[in-house]
Design an enzyme around this catalytic site. Structure first.
Site, PDB file in Angstrom:
ATOM      1  N   PRO A 198       0.811  -1.219   0.000  1.00  0.00           N
ATOM      2  CA  PRO A 198       0.000   0.000   0.000  1.00  0.00           C
ATOM      3  C   PRO A 198       0.841   1.265   0.000  1.00  0.00           C
ATOM      4  O   PRO A 198       0.503   2.262  -0.662  1.00  0.00           O
ATOM      5  CB  PRO A 198      -0.828  -0.118   1.284  1.00  0.00           C
ATOM      6  N   TYR A 199       1.945   1.246   0.737  1.00  0.00           N
ATOM      7  CA  TYR A 199       2.840   2.408   0.768  1.00  0.00           C
ATOM      8  C   TYR A 199       3.431   2.658  -0.613  1.00  0.00           C
ATOM      9  O   TYR A 199       3.453   3.797  -1.106  1.00  0.00           O
ATOM     10  CB  TYR A 199       3.953   2.170   1.786  1.00  0.00           C
ATOM     11  N   VAL A 200       3.914   1.608  -1.265  1.00  0.00           N
ATOM     12  CA  VAL A 200       4.476   1.729  -2.610  1.00  0.00           C
ATOM     13  C   VAL A 200       3.422   2.273  -3.571  1.00  0.00           C
ATOM     14  O   VAL A 200       3.687   3.182  -4.367  1.00  0.00           O
ATOM     15  CB  VAL A 200       5.025   0.369  -3.093  1.00  0.00           C
TER      16      VAL A 200
END
Length: 257
Positions: free
Chosen positions: A160-162
Site C-alpha cells: 500500500p505504501y508503494v
C-alpha cells in the site's frame, strides 16, 4: 549554494507535517533561507515549540493545526498564509505515513485505506487548495510533494505504501503538466531511508536492517532529514525555475542500483 539574502528570501511557504522529522527540518532550513512560513501538522504542542524557536531566530512564522485528510483543514492553512502574508509562493507537501510492513495477503483493508487516504487524498487536498491560491498570484508558485524511493520502485512487504507513493508521483506529473502555463511548477523529492525518531528506534530494534540498507546504498548510509529539506528548498526556489514534473531521488544512490 545560497544568495546573500537566502535561497527563499521573501517567499511565503507552507510546510505540512512540520511537527517532526523531515517537516521540522524543512521549517528550520527554509527559515534559514529567508522564507516566511506557515507550518502545519496535527500536533499543536510540537508546532508551538517550533514557532517559538523560529521566531526567536527572527523568522516570520505562524502555525495551523491540520490533518491533510480533512480538506477544510488544508483550506484553512492556505487561507492563513494568504491572510497573514498576502499570498502563497511555495509549498512543501511533506505530511504522510508509512504503515505496517507485512506481506500483501496478510494485510488488513484498514492498513490500505489509511495509507492511501493520507498519502494520496492528503496530497490531492493540498495540491487543489495551494494551486487555487497560486493562480491568484501573478508570479505563479512552486510546489514540492514528498514521495519516496518507494514511488520509483518496489519495496517488499509495503504494497500500500508503494502504491500510494507511486500515486504521489502521478499527481506531481499531472499537476506539473496542467499548470505549467500558469507559472506553477510542481516537483517531488523521493527520499531514501531518512533518520527520524521512528527510524532510529526501528534500527535500534533491528540493527541488521540498518546494516543491510547501508550495504544496498552506494553512499553507505541513511539520510539526515536536513538533506531532504535542502533538496526541497532548492525545488521551491527560483534557482529551479526551469524544473517541473521532476522526481528527484535523495537517496544516496539507492534507486539507481
Amino acid at each position: 549554494m545560497t544568495t546573500q539574502h537566502g535561497l527563499l528570501a521573501d517567499k511565503v511557504v507552507l510546510i505540512t507535517g512540520a511537527s517532526s522529522g523531515i517537516g521540522a527540518a524543512a521549517a528550520r532550513v527554509f527559515a534559514a533561507e529567508g522564507a516566511q512560513l506557515v507550518i502545519a501538522a496535527r500536533r499543536a504542542d510540537r508546532l508551538d515549540e517550533l514557532v517559538t524557536e523560529l521566531r526567536g531566530k527572527g523568522t516570520e512564522v505562524v502555525s495551523s493545526v491540520m490533518d491533510i485528510v480533512q480538506a477544510d483543514d488544508v483550506r484553512r492553512a492556505v487561507d492563513l498564509a494568504v491572510e497573514t502574508f498576502g499570498r502563497l509562493d511555495a509549498a512543501f507537501n511533506n505530511a504522510g505515513i508509512g504503515g505496517d510492513q507485512n506481506a500483501m495477503h496478510l494485510m488488513d483493508d484498514s492498513v490500505y485505506d489509511s495509507i492511501m487516504e493520507t498519502n494520496v487524498r492528503g496530497t490531492w487536498n493540498c495540491l487543489r487548495y495551494e494551486i487555487r491560491a497560486m493562480l491568484e498570484n501573478s508570479a505563479g508558485g512552486a510546489i514540492v510533494n514528498n514521495s519516496s524511493v518507494g514511488g520509483l520502485q518496489a519495496i517488499p512487504a509495503a504494497a500500500p505504501y508503494v502504491a500510494s507513493k507511486h500515486a504521489v508521483v502521478g499527481l506531481t506529473k499531472a499537476a506539473a503538466a496542467e499548470y505549467a502555463a500558469h507559472g506553477i511548477r510542481v516537483n517531488s523529492v523521493a527520499p531514501g531511508v531518512t533518520r527520524s525518531e521512528n527510524i532510529i528506534d526501528w534500527f535500534q530494534r533491528n540493527p541488521e536492517l540498518e546494516a543491510e540498507l547501508h550495504a544496498a546504498t552506494p553512499q553507505a548510509r541513511t539520510a539526515r532529514a536536513e538533506e531532504i529539506a535542502e533538496a526541497a528548498a532548492w525545488l521551491c526556489s527560483d534557482r529551479s525555475s526551469f524544473v517541473t514534473g521532476a522526481i528527484m531521488p535523495v537517496d544516496g544512490g539507492y534507486s539507481m542500483v
